[in-house]
Every structure is written in structure tokens, then in C-alpha cells.
Design an enzyme around this catalytic site. Structure first.
Site, short mmCIF file in Angstrom:
data_model
loop_
_atom_site.label_atom_id
_atom_site.label_comp_id
_atom_site.label_asym_id
_atom_site.label_seq_id
_atom_site.Cartn_x
_atom_site.Cartn_y
_atom_site.Cartn_z
N GLN A 100 48.13 78.81 -2.37
CA GLN A 100 48.05 79.96 -3.26
C GLN A 100 49.16 79.93 -4.29
O GLN A 100 50.07 79.10 -4.24
CB GLN A 100 48.11 81.25 -2.44
CG GLN A 100 49.34 81.34 -1.55
CD GLN A 100 49.30 82.50 -0.58
OE1 GLN A 100 50.15 83.39 -0.63
NE2 GLN A 100 48.32 82.51 0.32
N HIS A 102 51.33 82.97 -7.06
CA HIS A 102 51.50 84.37 -7.46
C HIS A 102 51.80 84.46 -8.95
O HIS A 102 52.47 83.58 -9.51
CB HIS A 102 52.65 85.02 -6.69
CG HIS A 102 52.51 84.90 -5.20
ND1 HIS A 102 51.41 85.37 -4.51
CD2 HIS A 102 53.34 84.36 -4.26
CE1 HIS A 102 51.57 85.13 -3.22
NE2 HIS A 102 52.72 84.51 -3.05
N GLU A 119 59.37 84.98 -4.32
CA GLU A 119 59.72 85.17 -2.93
C GLU A 119 60.60 84.04 -2.41
O GLU A 119 60.80 83.03 -3.10
CB GLU A 119 58.45 85.26 -2.07
CG GLU A 119 57.58 84.01 -2.10
CD GLU A 119 56.20 84.24 -1.52
OE1 GLU A 119 55.71 85.39 -1.53
OE2 GLU A 119 55.60 83.26 -1.05
N HIS A 177 51.96 77.01 -3.33
CA HIS A 177 52.63 76.95 -2.04
C HIS A 177 51.68 77.30 -0.90
O HIS A 177 50.60 77.87 -1.12
CB HIS A 177 53.82 77.91 -2.02
CG HIS A 177 53.44 79.35 -2.22
ND1 HIS A 177 53.33 79.93 -3.46
CD2 HIS A 177 53.12 80.33 -1.32
CE1 HIS A 177 52.98 81.19 -3.33
NE2 HIS A 177 52.84 81.47 -2.04
N ARG A 197 44.32 82.78 -4.31
CA ARG A 197 44.01 81.65 -3.42
C ARG A 197 43.38 80.51 -4.20
O ARG A 197 42.47 80.71 -5.01
CB ARG A 197 43.05 82.07 -2.31
CG ARG A 197 43.62 83.00 -1.28
CD ARG A 197 42.70 83.09 -0.05
NE ARG A 197 42.99 84.30 0.70
CZ ARG A 197 42.33 85.44 0.59
NH1 ARG A 197 41.31 85.51 -0.26
NH2 ARG A 197 42.67 86.49 1.28
#
Length: 314
Positions: A100, A102, A119, A177, A197
Site C-alpha cells: 500500500q 499513503h 508513519e 510499503h 491498496r
């Protein structure tokens, strides 16, 4: 206002989850597919609630509404207003998570009216042969990437590395990642639940290739996406990015910890056990336990033997 806040985690049952979180936390639950424990969350519909003290039962947003800048700090309020800008999770991957990506802040605002998602991961436990997947392992054009997705060979172009306890990965928005099977880790991220995804091992869930192609950083290729640091040092700055700072603090015996003002502090126990004292309040931490320390507190005493992650707004 308390000087330490603990929260009741929000447990997420998912198809790739396992039972390590329930064992680590000593939870008596039958569900063996707990993949995520949201330790501190202000995400609407998924908020954690205060556990203990006069504010027991308040959600994160209700706690902020009650105490405002005194709790969050001037830095956080200036940037984000009266909201919790970070989300803390413990993740147990019995199976591989989807590949996926972000969106960054600009794309997330435009497409979803929310924050982007940068993250970091800190590995607590790793099974033999567990892998972490992060970044592209070669330079390639977007159309070539799309071909790998369509023919099912996308894992050939995603960088992989062997996972082990204490390993640390920084995942900025735009970096492809996936968390491999056998990893139990702490995730510290922007407060966002937007994921695109790309590949899901044929599990039938919705994919988001068009948006993912727009979000992916195709220009950055590193020799190793794992971040190395001095594992023997008492304190190490792991992350110093636009959205959050993370320090790894080692406790062996008793020590004082200075906490900078201007931002709330979030402390997560990654390993061992320790007691944290802020003002007159004490809290015992075991692996996965998370506490929030208000911005108006600038010192803590630590006792025990543990590895802690301490996060704040820069």
C-alpha cells in the site's frame, strides 16, 4: 487535569491479524485475529477513552475540549487546532499486510479532506524469516510499476529486509510499503486512516491503483530503507520530520527525563517494564502500553528496565 493519561485501546479484528497483542496485553478474548490495537486515537469513530482518574470515559476529543492548549501545547494548537494530530498503534501481522501507499498532506486534503499519512515502525517481536517491505528496490517508470501490479509480480520490485526486534523504519507519505507476516510492531503516524491498496495477495479486497499511482514516490530509491542507529545509547532521536519527533529512551535502573514544553508527549513501551512518574502521578508500563503526558509537564522520573518511544510535535 492529570499529569499522566492512559487509554482503553480500540482493538481491530482483521483478516491478517493474530493473537500476539492479546497475549502481550494479557487480554482474555477469543478472537485470534486482532491485527491492530489503537492505543491513542482521536480519529472520528475510532477514538480511545481515558482509563483511570477523574476524566475516565472521556474520548480524546472530549479531553481536548476540556483542557485545550494546556493539554496539547502551543505548538500543536498553532498547527492543528483542537485535535489530536497523532495516532499510535500496535500491529500484529500473522499474515502479510497488503502492499500500500499513503497520500501526502496536499493530496489527502484535496481527495479526502483529512491529513496525509507519514508513519514509522518499531519492531517489538519478529518471527524467524519475518520481512519488512518498504520502498522500491529499483528506479522504474510509473507505467512499468503498473505492469508489475497487473501481472502479480509487484513484490519483485518492492524492497525487502529481514526484520528483528529494535529494527526501525521511517515511512513517509508516498513510499510503497507492507508489513510482512510474523511482525509485531509499534506504529506512530499522523492521525489519518487513508490507505491506497496496490496488491492484496488475492484476498478480494478493493484495490486503489489509480490513486496509488498518483501518490507513490517513484524518484526515491535507497540501498536500504531500514534506519540504523546506536542501539547502546541511552537516548537516540529516531525521527525528526515535519509531523512528529520520536526519541528512543533506554531505562536501566532509575533516571530523570527532561520533556520539552510546547507539545504534549506520548510515551510507548517497546520492551521491558518500568514505572513512569510525572509530578505526583505514577504509571506502570509494559510492552505496548501507551501514556499521554500533557504539554504543561516538563519532567519525568523513570524506574525499571525498558525501552520507551517518546513522541511529540516539533
Amino acid at each position: 487535569m492529570e499529569s499522566i493519561y492512559k487509554f482503553t485501546p480500540v482493538l481491530k479484528s482483521v483478516i491478517w491479524g493474530g493473537d500476539k497483542i492479546s497475549h502481550m496485553k494479557g487480554l482474555d478474548i477469543a478472537d485470534e485475529k486482532i491485527g491492530e490495537s489503537w492505543e491513542l486515537s482521536g480519529v472520528p469513530g475510532h477514538e480511545t477513552r481515558v482509563c483511570g482518574g477523574e476524566d475516565t470515559g472521556l474520548t480524546v476529543s472530549q479531553l481536548i475540549a476540556k483542557y485545550g492548549e494546556e493539554l496539547l501545547g502551543i505548538k500543536s494548537v498553532a498547527r492543528y487546532g483542537m485535535e489530536m494530530p497523532l495516532l499510535i498503534k500496535v500491529i500484529d501481522a500473522r499474515q502479510n499486510l497488503s502492499v500500500q501507499v499513503h497520500p501526502d498532506e496536499e493530496m489527502a486534503r484535496r481527495e479526502h479532506e483529512c491529513h496525509g499519512k507519514t508513519e514509522m515502525w518499531y519492531v517489538i517481536q519478529a518471527d524467524t524469516d519475518a520481512q519488512i517491505y518498504a520502498g522500491l528496490n529499483r528506479k522504474l517508470a510509473p507505467e512499468k510499476f503498473a505492469e508489475h501490479v497487473k501481472d502479480g509480480s509487484v513484490m519483485d520490485i518492492v524492497a525487502a529486509s529481514a526484520s528483528e526486534p529494535g529494527a526501525f523504519y521511517f515511512i513517509p507519505s508516498g513510499r510503497i510499503h507492507a508489513i510482512g507476516a510474523g511482525n509485531l510492531l509499534i506504529e506512530i503516524q499522523q492521525s489519518s486512516d487513508v490507505t491506497y491498496r496496490v496488491y492484496d495477495y488475492g484476498r478480494g479486497r478493493e484495490l486503489h491503483l489509480d490513486k496509488a499511482m498518483e501518490a507513490i514516490d517513484f524518484d526515491t530509491v535507497l540501498t536500504d530503507y531500514r534506519t540504523y542507529y546506536d542501539t547502546e545509547a541511552e537516548d537516540v532521536r529516531l525521527v525528526d520530520c515535519e509531523w512528529f519527533e520520536v526519541d528512543r529512551e533506554q531505562v536501566s535502573g532509575e533516571r530523570a527525563l527532561c520533556l520539552t514544553d510546547g507539545s504534549f508527549k506520548i510515551m510507548v513501551c517497546a520492551e521491558g517494564e518500568c514505572e513512569v512518574q510525572v509530578a505526583e502521578t505514577k504509571a506502570k508500563l509494559q510492552p505496548g502500553d501507551t501514556i499521554l503526558i500533557p504539554a504543561n509537564q516538563t519532567a519525568a522520573k523513570l524506574r525499571g528496565k525498558a525501552t520507551l518511544l517518546v513522541t511529540q510535535i516539533p
